[in-house]
Design a protein around this motif. Structure first.
Motif, short mmCIF file in Angstrom:
data_model
loop_
_atom_site.label_atom_id
_atom_site.label_comp_id
_atom_site.label_asym_id
_atom_site.label_seq_id
_atom_site.Cartn_x
_atom_site.Cartn_y
_atom_site.Cartn_z
N VAL A 149 0.84 -1.20 0.00
CA VAL A 149 0.00 0.00 0.00
C VAL A 149 0.87 1.26 0.00
N MET A 150 1.92 1.23 0.79
CA MET A 150 2.79 2.40 0.89
C MET A 150 3.43 2.72 -0.46
N ILE A 166 10.56 8.11 5.30
CA ILE A 166 9.28 7.76 5.90
C ILE A 166 9.29 6.31 6.37
N ILE A 167 9.87 5.42 5.57
CA ILE A 167 9.99 4.02 5.99
C ILE A 167 10.81 3.93 7.26
N ALA A 197 20.23 -2.34 3.63
CA ALA A 197 20.82 -1.39 4.58
C ALA A 197 19.83 -1.07 5.69
N MET A 198 18.56 -0.90 5.34
CA MET A 198 17.55 -0.57 6.34
C MET A 198 17.34 -1.72 7.33
N VAL A 199 17.31 -2.93 6.81
CA VAL A 199 17.16 -4.09 7.69
C VAL A 199 18.39 -4.25 8.57
N GLY A 200 19.58 -4.13 7.95
CA GLY A 200 20.81 -4.26 8.72
C GLY A 200 20.91 -3.22 9.82
N ALA A 247 17.90 5.83 14.56
CA ALA A 247 18.18 6.64 13.36
C ALA A 247 19.06 5.92 12.37
N TRP A 248 19.56 4.75 12.71
CA TRP A 248 20.52 4.08 11.85
C TRP A 248 19.96 3.78 10.46
N ALA A 249 18.77 3.19 10.39
CA ALA A 249 18.21 2.78 9.11
C ALA A 249 18.06 3.97 8.16
N SER A 250 17.44 5.04 8.64
CA SER A 250 17.22 6.21 7.79
C SER A 250 18.52 6.87 7.37
N ARG A 251 19.42 7.02 8.31
CA ARG A 251 20.67 7.72 8.02
C ARG A 251 21.57 6.93 7.08
#
Length: 249
Positions: A30-31, A56-57, A141-144, A194-198
């Motif tokens: 949906v996103m 946003i994720i 990267a986001m999962v890690g 903040a790790w995933a977003s950054r």
């Protein structure tokens, strides 16, 4: 390893009557569709659109995984007061299997969100702000960058009431939003939320088709890895001593 796989399979079967499977499929789908529809008519810069989508994720990730960890812990409590985790010979596998299963779910979900959006953005909307391979790398990267949070929230959900995991997830999402601003440029590595977003924002520079300055986040990635491994070790050590709790207290 055999025991761990057996526990993961058992935990997967337990999710059949929970919203976990459906949520990890529906939310990213949906996103991606909503953002592609919006981006088709909005005049934003193409690069900024991709950056905003992954930000946003990253903002919603702590809240969602905190909620998912609470669901898993609550299920174990109601199924037999954690006896399926405590009254076994291989506690380590029983405890590791739960965050690991959620990480597998999360990997599928984030990859679906990234690749579905990337495919539509790159091939349908014809926006080539970043190379197509970026969308696959960004998902990993986001999962890690979120593995630490899975371990942390599973500990919170098991050790304390489910509200702690969910409430802290909300706070972490808000903190992540603040750290995406200039306030977090030099301190974001100190806050796992903040790790995933950054990390994804830094990777965008490397995969951008525009002329942008190179950003080296190698040191930060090593720090994330070291902290995550330490958290896993402490989680396993704690699991050997924990004797359960009553959620009705």
């Amino acid at each position: 390893m055999h025991n761990l796989l057996r526990y993961i399979r058992a935990d997967y079967m337990k999710t059949k009557h929970t919203p976990l499977r459906l949520a990890h499929l529906v939310i990213p789908s949906v996103m991606a569709v909503v953002f592609l529809t919006y981006y088709a008519v909005t005049p934003w810069n193409a690069y900024s659109k991709v950056q905003a989508y992954f930000q946003i994720i990253g903002l919603g990730y702590p809240f969602l995984l905190g909620t998912f960890c609470a669901i898993v812990a609550e299920q174990e409590s109601y199924a037999g007061a954690y006896q399926m985790m405590l009254a076994v010979t291989d506690r380590k596998s029983a405890f590791i299997s739960k965050p690991l299963l959620l990480i597998v779910f999360g990997t599928f979900s984030v990859t679906l969100a990234a690749v579905l959006f990337g495919t539509g953005y790159y091939f349908v909307l014809k926006q080539h702000a970043v190379r197509y391979s970026f969308y696959w790398i960004a998902a990993l990267a986001m999962v890690g960058g979120s593995i630490f949070l899975y371990i942390w929230h599973m500990f919170l959900a098991l050790r304390f009431h489910k509200g702690i995991s969910v409430g802290l997830g909300i706070a972490e999402s808000l903190l992540s939003a603040v750290l995406l601003t200039g306030l977090g440029d030099s301190v974001w590595i100190l806050f796992p939320a903040a790790w995933a977003s950054r990390l994804v924002c830094s990777l965008m520079y490397a995969y951008s088709t525009e002329q942008l300055p190179a950003v080296d986040c190698g040191r930060e990635m090593w720090i994330c890895g070291a902290v995550t491994m330490t958290a896993l070790f402490l989680y396993v050590m704690w699991s050997r001593r924990w004797e359960g709790m009553n959620w009705n207290e």
